[in-house]
Write a protein that holds these residues in place. Structure first.
Motif, mmCIF file in Angstrom:
data_model
loop_
_atom_site.group_PDB
_atom_site.id
_atom_site.type_symbol
_atom_site.label_atom_id
_atom_site.label_comp_id
_atom_site.label_asym_id
_atom_site.label_seq_id
_atom_site.Cartn_x
_atom_site.Cartn_y
_atom_site.Cartn_z
ATOM 1 N N TYR A 1 42.872 33.969 28.391
ATOM 2 C CA TYR A 1 41.836 32.947 28.225
ATOM 3 C C TYR A 1 41.678 32.049 29.453
ATOM 4 O O TYR A 1 40.974 31.042 29.385
ATOM 5 C CB TYR A 1 42.140 32.129 26.975
ATOM 6 N N VAL A 2 42.298 32.413 30.573
ATOM 7 C CA VAL A 2 42.034 31.706 31.825
ATOM 8 C C VAL A 2 40.601 32.032 32.255
ATOM 9 O O VAL A 2 40.231 33.211 32.313
ATOM 10 C CB VAL A 2 43.034 32.140 32.921
ATOM 11 N N PRO A 3 39.780 31.046 32.520
ATOM 12 C CA PRO A 3 38.369 31.311 32.857
ATOM 13 C C PRO A 3 38.226 32.287 34.028
ATOM 14 O O PRO A 3 38.873 32.141 35.066
ATOM 15 C CB PRO A 3 37.823 29.921 33.213
ATOM 16 N N GLY A 4 37.384 33.296 33.826
ATOM 17 C CA GLY A 4 37.054 34.235 34.887
ATOM 18 C C GLY A 4 38.103 35.273 35.198
ATOM 19 O O GLY A 4 37.989 35.997 36.195
ATOM 20 N N ILE A 5 39.111 35.398 34.355
ATOM 21 C CA ILE A 5 40.231 36.269 34.701
ATOM 22 C C ILE A 5 39.937 37.731 34.386
ATOM 23 O O ILE A 5 39.185 38.055 33.455
ATOM 24 C CB ILE A 5 41.524 35.830 33.968
ATOM 25 N N SER A 6 40.519 38.609 35.185
ATOM 26 C CA SER A 6 40.509 40.047 34.957
ATOM 27 C C SER A 6 41.868 40.562 35.395
ATOM 28 O O SER A 6 42.286 40.351 36.542
ATOM 29 C CB SER A 6 39.387 40.721 35.753
ATOM 30 N N PHE A 7 42.573 41.221 34.503
ATOM 31 C CA PHE A 7 43.971 41.578 34.747
ATOM 32 C C PHE A 7 44.109 42.668 35.813
ATOM 33 O O PHE A 7 43.344 43.627 35.872
ATOM 34 C CB PHE A 7 44.630 42.079 33.465
ATOM 35 N N ARG A 8 45.127 42.515 36.641
ATOM 36 C CA ARG A 8 45.648 43.553 37.532
ATOM 37 C C ARG A 8 44.576 44.134 38.448
ATOM 38 O O ARG A 8 44.488 45.344 38.632
ATOM 39 C CB ARG A 8 46.333 44.662 36.735
ATOM 40 N N THR A 9 43.787 43.270 39.035
ATOM 41 C CA THR A 9 42.780 43.706 39.990
ATOM 42 C C THR A 9 42.550 42.569 40.979
ATOM 43 O O THR A 9 43.187 41.512 40.893
ATOM 44 C CB THR A 9 41.484 44.119 39.280
ATOM 45 N N GLU B 1 53.984 50.734 37.747
ATOM 46 C CA GLU B 1 53.193 51.921 37.416
ATOM 47 C C GLU B 1 51.690 51.664 37.585
ATOM 48 O O GLU B 1 50.886 51.929 36.696
ATOM 49 C CB GLU B 1 53.515 52.384 35.990
ATOM 50 N N TYR B 2 51.349 51.164 38.762
ATOM 51 C CA TYR B 2 49.960 50.759 38.989
ATOM 52 C C TYR B 2 49.070 51.896 39.488
ATOM 53 O O TYR B 2 47.842 51.801 39.421
ATOM 54 C CB TYR B 2 49.910 49.599 39.991
ATOM 55 N N GLY B 3 49.655 52.984 39.995
ATOM 56 C CA GLY B 3 48.889 54.001 40.706
ATOM 57 C C GLY B 3 47.626 54.462 40.022
ATOM 58 O O GLY B 3 46.526 54.379 40.586
ATOM 59 N N SER B 4 47.732 54.955 38.786
ATOM 60 C CA SER B 4 46.554 55.495 38.103
ATOM 61 C C SER B 4 45.555 54.400 37.761
ATOM 62 O O SER B 4 44.332 54.610 37.823
ATOM 63 C CB SER B 4 46.972 56.237 36.837
ATOM 64 N N VAL B 5 46.048 53.211 37.410
ATOM 65 C CA VAL B 5 45.157 52.087 37.106
ATOM 66 C C VAL B 5 44.413 51.663 38.361
ATOM 67 O O VAL B 5 43.191 51.458 38.362
ATOM 68 C CB VAL B 5 45.951 50.913 36.512
ATOM 69 N N GLY B 6 45.152 51.543 39.454
ATOM 70 C CA GLY B 6 44.540 51.120 40.702
ATOM 71 C C GLY B 6 43.460 52.070 41.179
ATOM 72 O O GLY B 6 42.408 51.642 41.665
ATOM 73 N N LYS B 7 43.708 53.366 41.038
ATOM 74 C CA LYS B 7 42.698 54.347 41.442
ATOM 75 C C LYS B 7 41.424 54.179 40.614
ATOM 76 O O LYS B 7 40.305 54.314 41.133
ATOM 77 C CB LYS B 7 43.257 55.758 41.308
ATOM 78 N N ALA B 8 41.571 53.905 39.329
ATOM 79 C CA ALA B 8 40.398 53.715 38.477
ATOM 80 C C ALA B 8 39.601 52.481 38.885
ATOM 81 O O ALA B 8 38.381 52.428 38.679
ATOM 82 C CB ALA B 8 40.832 53.603 37.017
ATOM 83 N N GLY C 1 41.156 47.761 43.189
ATOM 84 C CA GLY C 1 42.535 48.112 42.894
ATOM 85 C C GLY C 1 43.370 48.220 44.148
ATOM 86 O O GLY C 1 44.513 47.733 44.201
ATOM 87 N N LEU C 2 42.833 48.843 45.184
ATOM 88 C CA LEU C 2 43.556 48.977 46.450
ATOM 89 C C LEU C 2 43.813 47.615 47.078
ATOM 90 O O LEU C 2 44.929 47.326 47.558
ATOM 91 C CB LEU C 2 42.754 49.864 47.400
ATOM 92 N N ASN C 3 42.803 46.753 47.063
ATOM 93 C CA ASN C 3 42.975 45.414 47.633
ATOM 94 C C ASN C 3 44.037 44.626 46.878
ATOM 95 O O ASN C 3 44.851 43.914 47.486
ATOM 96 C CB ASN C 3 41.650 44.655 47.599
ATOM 97 N N TYR C 4 44.017 44.734 45.554
ATOM 98 C CA TYR C 4 44.999 44.008 44.747
ATOM 99 C C TYR C 4 46.409 44.516 45.023
ATOM 100 O O TYR C 4 47.349 43.724 45.165
ATOM 101 C CB TYR C 4 44.673 44.153 43.266
ATOM 102 N N MET C 5 46.569 45.838 45.112
ATOM 103 C CA MET C 5 47.892 46.397 45.348
ATOM 104 C C MET C 5 48.448 45.910 46.684
ATOM 105 O O MET C 5 49.613 45.506 46.785
ATOM 106 C CB MET C 5 47.817 47.919 45.299
#
Length: 726
Positions: free
Chosen positions: A131-139, A180-187, A192-196
């Motif tokens: 519920y943090v405004p504007g948040i999107s997980f793991r990206t 275990e970010y690999g498959s999530v990051g690719k999607a 995803g690459l920038n976040y990693m």
């Protein structure tokens, strides 16, 4: 004056010794500690899934089993349950746990994440994060990165203040960021690459003085070490030739889900996987899990993950050694350590011994030779010749020769005597059973609100309870045909999960259940309505929040429709956009019914006065004395349906005696790179016994409280001892 110079020299020497002593680096062969390459054997033990009173014994057994390292995740949601409010006490005392490991002379791999997956509620993230405004997980999202960095810094600073990093003389030799970010990051593509890359740079910038790893992340940038998770990891290679080959999760078994079978992995196959990894140059192996433990409270995620997190680990859920798994792996570790000087010095020379047989030979110039003789045929014995000597290799096995001559260990030949762990009835009896039934006709006005349409469950409860009531009224005209003997109307309810109980005018009309693979629930049954106003109450029950998947924070839970009545004179009546009244949680929860200091206004009824099976949504309480002895304890819940249990106010977790379904496949190989697995327990409750830590008990008058959704028989609940039987 001379003595001062001598003293100064000694101080400088000692300081230099300490700096050298606290050095952790790596090269292409291994993690390097104090300038020495090491073959490291690790095991996952999660501090949150056991009790502080268990930690010392668990760690000692791990060390006695040949482990060098204890691996644990750090669970954000238990440490920061609300923004800026931290909890590091009791089962969540991370520093105490790490000091227990340090006292035993072992190292630590601290997997901060802070995303952990781990079949843990919401993947370890606190629900408020959603519920943090504007948040999107793991990206590549600023609100998420800001929150993640804040918690990671909090943990790193806590470790530094307690001098827990090896660079400070502490036990932590490795840390992990993300998981275990690999498959999530690719999607997620570029975001995803920038976040990693951001996560890697953020972690390294915290200056821990020890290496960082990223598991299942092929693109991990320098100096981060990318690592492997899986049943087998012998085909894995790091993304740079100057990084070591690390296996952060060697799966010892698998988790259990309600309604599913119990999975076991024979130790012969697990040992084979580890030996095959080592023979190809691997230098770090972590068993996931070495002790799985218990999902106390509402900590299990998934949803539908059981309270037990046993994982068929070498040390079982209760802290007892599981033989022959523990002993066979201990023998493997001993032999690997005998080979360590050769393993860390040179790369193996590989020769073919047959169509499915190989030798991996480590022959350093100035150190003893070591050899691994492999038979990859899962069905047939192989006779091979190596160094002019004949060897017989069991199917699907590796023989280890620490001197390149004599077989010291074969992965398929188990010489450890098996022991059987059983549940034995204790001398402790439940007494003074009393019952309290949730009154569906009286509502707590202070906790209710009304809205038009159907609301998502977690947005209302904020995961403070598994339960959310959806209630509406339906007026039925006396002219309806079903009131004059016609067919009853039908109620359709579609829910996004996970369990649904339907009540019509205060009477239980039926229930619907999802599963881990099919979370959604569809209820479509005939219901009894009367002329005039009718109350339809839907109780939606969450079975843990999702812990895995892209943007899983967007998964919806609860009754989201449609909700409709069929069979009325005017046809279908859509209730999806009716006025619904909402109430989060149960009355018993609001009254703190699990505590010995619960409100005196609660009207308990003695079970002896109940003449029939208790209705659904009923609380039960009883007292019991702690049994003699020191064996681990559990509740036998075979007579109950579904709900949650507490002992002296502490939740032992969700229970559900749903039966394992499907075709139990026995033990079989699923392919060259799939393990030998066994599925057992079909036709039996997925979980019957629920761990009760002895440290939670008093000698007498312990309070047991059960909340039963379906109407089980509490009089048959008993306390049992987990015992080892030869």
């Amino acid at each position: 004056m001379k003595s001062k110079w001598v003293l100064l020299f000694l101080m400088i020497f000692q300081l230099g010794f300490q700096i050298m002593h606290c050095s952790v680096t790596y090269d292409n062969k291994a993690i390097v500690i104090n300038g020495e390459r090491r073959i490291l054997i690790s095991g996952s033990i999660h501090y949150t899934r056991s009790t502080p009173e268990m930690w010392e014994d668990l760690v000692k057994k791990a060390k006695d089993g040949g482990l060098d390292v204890i691996d644990t995740y750090v669970f954000w949601n238990v440490h920061e349950p609300s923004p800026g409010n931290y909890n590091f006490e009791g089962r969540y005392d991370l520093v105490r746990f790490l000091k227990t490991v340090q006292k035993a002379g072992m190292y630590v791999h601290l997997r901060i994440g802070p995303y952990v997956c781990a079949e843990w509620n919401f993947g370890g993230f606190p629900v408020w994060l959603k519920y943090v405004p504007g948040i999107s997980f793991r990206t590549d999202n600023e609100p998420f990165k800001r929150a993640m960095k804040g918690f990671t810094e909090k943990i790193v600073n806590l470790m530094k203040s307690a001098k827990m990093f090896e660079s400070q003389g502490g036990p932590i030799i490795l840390s992990q960021v993300e998981n275990e970010y690999g498959s999530v990051g690719k999607a997620y593509g570029g975001d995803g690459l920038n976040y990693m890359k951001w996560a890697a740079n953020m972690a390294v910038g915290l200056g821990t003085g020890v290496p960082w790893v990223m598991c299942k992340e092929d693109d991990a940038p320098d100096p981060i070490i990318n690592t492997c998770n899986g049943f087998y990891c012998d085909e894995f290679s790091p993304n740079k030739p100057y990084k070591p080959t690390l296996w952060t999760e060697a799966w010892s078994g698998w988790f259990t889900e309600f309604g599913g079978p119990v999975y076991e992995r024979p130790v012969q196959d697990l040992a084979f996987g580890v030996a095959r990894f080592i023979q190809k140059g691997g230098s770090f192996v972590n068993y996931y899990m070495y002790h799985g433990g218990t999902n106390f409270g509402r900590s299990s995620g998934g949803p539908f993950i059981t309270t037990t997190y046993d994982y068929d680990a070498p040390i079982d859920e209760y802290g007892l050694i599981r033989q022959p798994k523990y002993g066979h792996l201990k023998e493997l570790h001993t032999v690997i350590k005998q080979c360590e000087p050769a393993l860390v010095s040179v790369d193996p020379v590989i020769t073919t011994l047959g169509s499915l047989q190989q030798a991996h030979v480590f022959s350093p110039d100035s150190r003893p030779c070591a050899a691994f003789l492999s038979n990859y045929d899962p069905n047939n014995i192989a006779k091979v010749t190596f160094n002019n000597k004949h060897y017989t290799l069991s199917p699907w096995s590796i023989s280890i020769l620490p001197d390149c001559n004599n077989v010291a260990f074969n992965t398929a030949q188990v010489g450890v005597e098996s022991t059987q762990l059983e549940m034995l009835v204790s001398d402790s009896k439940m007494f003074s059973w009393e019952t309290f039934t949730e009154d569906l006709t009286v509502s707590d006005e202070g906790s209710m609100f009304t809205a038009t349409g159907l609301l998502e469950q977690i947005n209302v409860t904020r995961d403070t309870s598994d339960y959310l009531w959806y209630t509406t009224s339906v007026d039925i005209d006396s002219s309806e045909s079903f009131l004059r003997g016609g067919e009853l109307p039908k109620l359709l309810v579609q829910s996004s999960g996970h369990v649904l109980h339907v009540f019509i005018n205060g009477e239980h009309s039926g229930s619907g259940f999802g599963s881990r693979k099919h979370r959604k629930v569809t209820y479509k049954e005939n219901i009894n309505l009367r002329a005039g106003s009718n109350k339809i109450a839907l109780l939606s029950v969450a079975m843990g929040l999702p812990n895995i998947g892209g943007h899983y924070e967007e998964w919806e839970t609860g009754v989201l429709g449609p909700v409709a009545l069929y069979g009325l004179n005017q046809g279908k009546r859509d209730l999806s956009w009716a006025n619904w009244t909402y109430q989060a949680g149960l009355k018993g929860e609001a009254m703190n019914i699990i505590s010995s200091n619960a409100r005196s206004s609660i009207k308990w009824m003695q079970d002896s006065l109940i003449t029939q099976k208790p209705p659904p949504l009923t609380w039960h309480k009883a007292y019991f004395n702690a049994p003699d002895g020191d064996e681990p304890l559990a509740l036998d819940m075979k007579s109950m349906g579904k709900g949650e249990a507490w002992v002296n106010g502490q939740s032992i977790g969700r229970y559900w005696t749903t039966f394992a379904n499907g075709d139990c496949q026995g033990c079989h190989y699923a392919g060259t790179y799939r393990p030998l697995t066994c599925q057992i327990g079909c036709g039996q409750p997925t979980q019957r016994w629920y761990h009760v830590p002895r440290s939670w008990l008093k000698s007498t008058n312990n309070l047991l409280v059960l909340f039963e959704e379906l109407g089980g028989d509490p009089s048959m609940v008993s306390l049992v001892k987990r015992s080892m039987v030869q």
